[in-house]
Design a protein around this motif. Structure first.
Motif, PDB file in Angstrom:
ATOM      1  N   LYS A 202       5.177  14.101 -11.982  1.00  0.00           N
ATOM      2  CA  LYS A 202       5.534  14.216 -13.398  1.00  0.00           C
ATOM      3  C   LYS A 202       4.533  15.095 -14.143  1.00  0.00           C
ATOM      4  CE  LYS A 202       5.984   9.805 -14.418  1.00  0.00           C
ATOM      5  NZ  LYS A 202       6.300   8.590 -15.213  1.00  0.00           N
ATOM      6  N   GLU A 203       3.289  15.079 -13.664  1.00  0.00           N
ATOM      7  CA  GLU A 203       2.240  15.906 -14.288  1.00  0.00           C
ATOM      8  C   GLU A 203       2.080  17.236 -13.572  1.00  0.00           C
ATOM      9  OE1 GLU A 203       0.678  15.038 -17.029  1.00  0.00           O
ATOM     10  OE2 GLU A 203       1.731  13.103 -17.089  1.00  0.00           O
ATOM     11  N   ARG A 204       3.018  17.519 -12.599  1.00  0.00           N
ATOM     12  CA  ARG A 204       2.981  18.731 -11.796  1.00  0.00           C
ATOM     13  C   ARG A 204       1.689  18.832 -11.001  1.00  0.00           C
ATOM     14  NH1 ARG A 204       5.891  23.409 -15.542  1.00  0.00           N
ATOM     15  NH2 ARG A 204       7.808  22.220 -15.911  1.00  0.00           N
ATOM     16  N   ILE A 205       1.265  17.692 -10.449  1.00  0.00           N
ATOM     17  CA  ILE A 205       0.053  17.626  -9.628  1.00  0.00           C
ATOM     18  C   ILE A 205       0.444  17.180  -8.224  1.00  0.00           C
ATOM     19  CG2 ILE A 205      -2.182  16.474  -9.289  1.00  0.00           C
ATOM     20  CD1 ILE A 205      -2.255  16.006 -12.328  1.00  0.00           C
ATOM     21  N   SER A 206      -0.056  17.920  -7.222  1.00  0.00           N
ATOM     22  CA  SER A 206       0.117  17.489  -5.833  1.00  0.00           C
ATOM     23  C   SER A 206      -1.271  17.132  -5.285  1.00  0.00           C
ATOM     24  CB  SER A 206       0.765  18.594  -4.996  1.00  0.00           C
ATOM     25  OG  SER A 206      -0.008  19.771  -5.042  1.00  0.00           O
ATOM     26  N   TYR A 207      -1.266  16.270  -4.245  1.00  0.00           N
ATOM     27  CA  TYR A 207      -2.537  15.761  -3.741  1.00  0.00           C
ATOM     28  C   TYR A 207      -2.745  16.123  -2.277  1.00  0.00           C
ATOM     29  CZ  TYR A 207      -2.663  12.733  -7.881  1.00  0.00           C
ATOM     30  OH  TYR A 207      -2.698  12.251  -9.172  1.00  0.00           O
ATOM     31  N   GLY A 208      -3.989  16.593  -1.993  1.00  0.00           N
ATOM     32  CA  GLY A 208      -4.434  16.608  -0.605  1.00  0.00           C
ATOM     33  C   GLY A 208      -4.892  15.197  -0.256  1.00  0.00           C
ATOM     34  N   ARG A 209      -5.203  14.974   1.019  1.00  0.00           N
ATOM     35  CA  ARG A 209      -5.517  13.604   1.420  1.00  0.00           C
ATOM     36  C   ARG A 209      -6.802  13.091   0.733  1.00  0.00           C
ATOM     37  NH1 ARG A 209      -4.515  14.282   6.498  1.00  0.00           N
ATOM     38  NH2 ARG A 209      -6.668  14.561   7.207  1.00  0.00           N
ATOM     39  N   LYS A 210      -7.809  13.964   0.607  1.00  0.00           N
ATOM     40  CA  LYS A 210      -9.063  13.514  -0.009  1.00  0.00           C
ATOM     41  C   LYS A 210      -8.857  13.182  -1.488  1.00  0.00           C
ATOM     42  CE  LYS A 210     -12.248  15.907   3.125  1.00  0.00           C
ATOM     43  NZ  LYS A 210     -13.325  16.929   3.238  1.00  0.00           N
TER      44      LYS A 210
ATOM     45  N   GLN B  37      -8.575   7.093   8.182  1.00  0.00           N
ATOM     46  CA  GLN B  37      -7.608   6.801   9.233  1.00  0.00           C
ATOM     47  C   GLN B  37      -6.428   5.989   8.690  1.00  0.00           C
ATOM     48  OE1 GLN B  37      -7.441   7.944  12.208  1.00  0.00           O
ATOM     49  NE2 GLN B  37      -5.778   6.658  13.008  1.00  0.00           N
ATOM     50  N   GLN B  38      -6.718   4.993   7.862  1.00  0.00           N
ATOM     51  CA  GLN B  38      -5.653   4.157   7.289  1.00  0.00           C
ATOM     52  C   GLN B  38      -4.713   4.992   6.410  1.00  0.00           C
ATOM     53  OE1 GLN B  38      -8.275   1.288   5.410  1.00  0.00           O
ATOM     54  NE2 GLN B  38      -7.743  -0.314   6.922  1.00  0.00           N
ATOM     55  N   LEU B  39      -5.314   5.842   5.589  1.00  0.00           N
ATOM     56  CA  LEU B  39      -4.476   6.671   4.701  1.00  0.00           C
ATOM     57  C   LEU B  39      -3.603   7.625   5.516  1.00  0.00           C
ATOM     58  CD1 LEU B  39      -3.642   7.546   1.884  1.00  0.00           C
ATOM     59  CD2 LEU B  39      -5.620   9.092   1.821  1.00  0.00           C
ATOM     60  N   ARG B  40      -4.177   8.208   6.585  1.00  0.00           N
ATOM     61  CA  ARG B  40      -3.410   9.123   7.430  1.00  0.00           C
ATOM     62  C   ARG B  40      -2.201   8.402   8.033  1.00  0.00           C
ATOM     63  NH1 ARG B  40      -7.103  10.353  10.635  1.00  0.00           N
ATOM     64  NH2 ARG B  40      -7.849  12.261   9.638  1.00  0.00           N
TER      65      ARG B  40
ATOM     66  N   GLU C 256       0.828  -1.200   0.000  1.00  0.00           N
ATOM     67  CA  GLU C 256       0.000   0.000   0.000  1.00  0.00           C
ATOM     68  C   GLU C 256       0.873   1.265   0.000  1.00  0.00           C
ATOM     69  OE1 GLU C 256      -2.594  -0.336   3.313  1.00  0.00           O
ATOM     70  OE2 GLU C 256      -3.700  -2.061   2.481  1.00  0.00           O
ATOM     71  N   ASN C 257       1.936   1.245   0.775  1.00  0.00           N
ATOM     72  CA  ASN C 257       2.834   2.402   0.811  1.00  0.00           C
ATOM     73  C   ASN C 257       3.514   2.631  -0.541  1.00  0.00           C
ATOM     74  OD1 ASN C 257       3.275   3.586   3.750  1.00  0.00           O
ATOM     75  ND2 ASN C 257       2.963   1.375   3.970  1.00  0.00           N
ATOM     76  N   ILE C 258       3.880   1.550  -1.213  1.00  0.00           N
ATOM     77  CA  ILE C 258       4.511   1.681  -2.525  1.00  0.00           C
ATOM     78  C   ILE C 258       3.523   2.290  -3.515  1.00  0.00           C
ATOM     79  CG2 ILE C 258       5.491   0.419  -4.477  1.00  0.00           C
ATOM     80  CD1 ILE C 258       7.382   0.686  -2.089  1.00  0.00           C
ATOM     81  N   LYS C 259       2.252   1.870  -3.472  1.00  0.00           N
ATOM     82  CA  LYS C 259       1.248   2.403  -4.387  1.00  0.00           C
ATOM     83  C   LYS C 259       0.984   3.887  -4.101  1.00  0.00           C
ATOM     84  CE  LYS C 259      -1.020  -1.977  -5.421  1.00  0.00           C
ATOM     85  NZ  LYS C 259      -2.223  -2.833  -5.253  1.00  0.00           N
ATOM     86  N   ILE C 260       1.070   4.275  -2.828  1.00  0.00           N
ATOM     87  CA  ILE C 260       0.922   5.701  -2.494  1.00  0.00           C
ATOM     88  C   ILE C 260       2.089   6.507  -3.070  1.00  0.00           C
ATOM     89  CG2 ILE C 260       0.948   7.362  -0.588  1.00  0.00           C
ATOM     90  CD1 ILE C 260      -0.547   5.237   1.085  1.00  0.00           C
ATOM     91  N   LEU C 261       3.292   5.981  -2.918  1.00  0.00           N
ATOM     92  CA  LEU C 261       4.464   6.662  -3.501  1.00  0.00           C
ATOM     93  C   LEU C 261       4.354   6.742  -5.011  1.00  0.00           C
ATOM     94  CD1 LEU C 261       7.425   5.219  -1.376  1.00  0.00           C
ATOM     95  CD2 LEU C 261       6.573   7.573  -1.365  1.00  0.00           C
TER      96      LEU C 261
END
Length: 572
Positions: A504-512, A528-531, A491-496
């Motif tokens: 690469k697309e110059r996109i950053s993500y908030g948690r939602k 909670q799991q994602l946090r 799961e951590n690898i998929k998040i990375l």
């Protein structure tokens, strides 16, 4: 009865010693000899009625003003010592020979002497203002090696000129010495034999035959800040009249000798001799004799402090000297006077002394291998030459410099080789680099890759590459172990991966937004799991978490981890 006190007056102490010995050999049983240098001559030095022998007409006007009017005075004539001309006699006839002496008049006198006797060759008196003829085969000099022009290496030193026999005939006549001319001739040739071969072979074998400093500050590559600062400090020392003792430290191959020569050539005494001795290449008895000279009976051997004559003496690897010689050297440098071995008279010297060491003299002092008083004396004006590893900005200019010197500007090195050179630990610094580039320049081809490197470098490259891979693998394993402490590596690898693709697309993500993106990829996580996963990745420095709309993204360390993770073949 006429006075038999003979005062011999000359400019140079070295030459004065030579002709004094010559006169002693010929007339020492009948006269009292008093050698005097011009700088030591005062109005009351010579006594009324004493004889005076002046070494050169150039100083006659000065000398006659400082001696009593009733002193018989002779201006000596000089001639070459034919006992030292064997090399000239063995040359094929018709050689073109450039004759170098300390001034034009003396050079022309030497030429005249040679033409009168060794007439088989063509002689040209050297003057610095004129161009050197292209056809010169050899340089001939009567003991004035330090004055030889650059670029010519075939040197025949016939030793210092002596007083000619007519000078002795005049002395005998004026002093009414009852010797037949045949006896004077015999003694004269005995003196010539005694003084032949005295060309300081021991000292010449330790350094360039001409005692000339070859390098200038312009020859020193100094693009890096550390080298620029070192060169600037060295220039300040060169021009400082108080910096008569300069100490240079640096690892082997950093260019200590080059700096010493550049300091000499930047000083006001650049035209004087530069004489060097390496304390690690000779036994201590020889070094002591070379430094201070010696007196063995009537035989005088001149040391470096006398030969330098207002020039520079460079004592390389001073840390190799035993404490006994260090003690002598300290007193000599502190007082500006020395005594030849087995001699009783103190002699003054006027030259700059540069010392070098590949080992920290301060550390040697702590180990009681170096005298503290000598170290403190030398440390007042000191230089530390940076190692090549501390001046990486100079690497490419150094490589270009070698290519230019050996006329191989056409060769090119691959980026892989250049990067390896930048990371390689050059044990012998610039000297090592120059040797490697010279070796590569003489290979066939003009494109140099890793496969062309010398074996010891290729082995190092393979080891370096292995170490890099091993270190990367080891680092990946450590991070994986940390993630697995909390579980859910996949799961951590998929998040990375999500952050990496977004960057690469110059996109950053908030948690939602990240949660929505992961669900599209088939990974369902609660808030909670994602946090929790993000906190682990942040603690490991793999992601950068930003507040608000800026969102989070992968860090450079996270990118490197992902690359090495997939490169090493891990499956999740």
């Amino acid at each position: 009865m006429k006075a038999r006190n003979v005062n011999i007056i000359a400019i140079q102490e070295r030459y004065l010693d030579i002709i004094t010995k010559q006169i002693k050999e010929v007339l020492g049983d009948t006269i009292n000899i008093h050698p005097i240098t011009v700088k030591d001559l005062q109005s009351d030095t010579v006594k009324s009625g004493d004889m005076v022998v002046i070494s050169s007409s150039q100083i006659k006007g000065l000398v006659t003003q400082l001696i009593p009017n009733d002193c018989p005075c002779i201006v000596a004539k000089r001639d070459i010592n034919y006992m030292n001309t064997k090399k000239l006699l063995n040359l094929p006839p018709g050689q073109e020979l450039l004759v170098v002496n300390d001034n034009k008049m003396n050079a022309e006198e030497t030429v005249q002497s040679l033409r009168e006797t060794i007439f088989e060759h063509n002689y040209v008196a050297y003057t610095p203002e004129d161009n050197i003829p292209q056809s010169i085969n050899y340089i001939v000099t009567p003991g004035e090696r330090q004055l030889l022009p650059r670029g010519l290496t075939n040197v025949i030193d016939i030793g210092p000129r002596l007083l000619d026999i007519s000078t002795f005939e005049k002395i005998v006549k004026l002093l009414d010495i009852n010797y037949p001319i045949s006896q004077i001739v015999k003694r004269y040739f005995k003196a010539c034999v005694s003084l032949s071969g005295r060309n300081k072979e021991e000292i010449q074998s330790n350094k360039d035959i001409r005692n000339v400093a070859q390098y200038y500050f312009e020859d020193i590559i100094s693009v890096s800040k550390s080298m620029k600062e070192t060169v600037q400090l060295a220039k300040c020392y060169s021009e400082d009249s108080h910096a008569i003792h300069i100490h240079i430290e640096g690892e082997p191959g950093t260019g200590k000798s080059m700096f010493a020569q550049a300091i000499h050539n930047y000083s006001t005494n650049a035209e004087r001799s530069f004489i060097s001795i390496n304390c690690s290449s000779s036994d201590f008895n020889t070094i002591e004799k070379l430094l201070f000279g010696s007196e063995e009976g009537e035989e005088i051997s001149y040391g470096l402090f006398e030969l330098a004559e207002n020039g520079t003496v460079c004592i390389e690897e001073i840390g190799e000297l035993p404490l006994s010689i260090q003690k002598q050297l300290f007193h000599v440098l502190e007082k500006g006077k020395f005594r030849r071995l087995s001699g009783s008279e103190l002699h003054s010297f006027h030259c700059r002394v540069i010392t070098t060491s590949s080992i920290s003299c301060k550390k040697l002092v702590e180990k009681e291998l170096f005298r503290r008083d000598l170290y403190e004396l030398l440390a007042k004006y000191s230089l530390n030459i940076p190692a090549l590893s501390e001046r990486k900005d100079d690497l490419l200019p150094l490589i270009h410099n070698v290519k230019k010197r050996i006329k191989r500007n056409d060769i090119e090195f691959t980026n892989e080789v250049i990067e390896f050179f930048k990371e390689y630990n050059w044990d012998n610094n610039v000297k090592h680099l120059y040797n490697v580039i010279t070796y590569l320049a003489f290979l066939n081809g003009d494109h140099i890759g890793i496969e062309s490197l010398p074996f010891h470098l290729r082995s190092n490259y393979d080891q370096q590459k292995f170490n890099t891979v091993f270190e990367a693998n080891n680092n990946v394993n450590k991070i994986i172990a940390e993630i697995e402490k909390h579980g859910f590596l996949d799961e951590n690898i998929k998040i990375l991966d999500a952050f990496y693709e977004g960057k690469k697309e110059r996109i950053s993500y908030g948690r939602k937004a990240l949660k929505v993106y992961l669900e599209k990829k088939g990974l369902i996580l609660s808030e909670q799991q994602l946090r929790m996963r993000l906190e682990v990745l942040q603690d490991l420095g793999l992601i950068i978490v930003r507040q608000g709309r800026a969102g989070s993204t992968i860090s450079r360390q996270g990118e490197e981890f992902l690359r090495e993770f997939y490169k090493t073949g891990f499956n999740v």
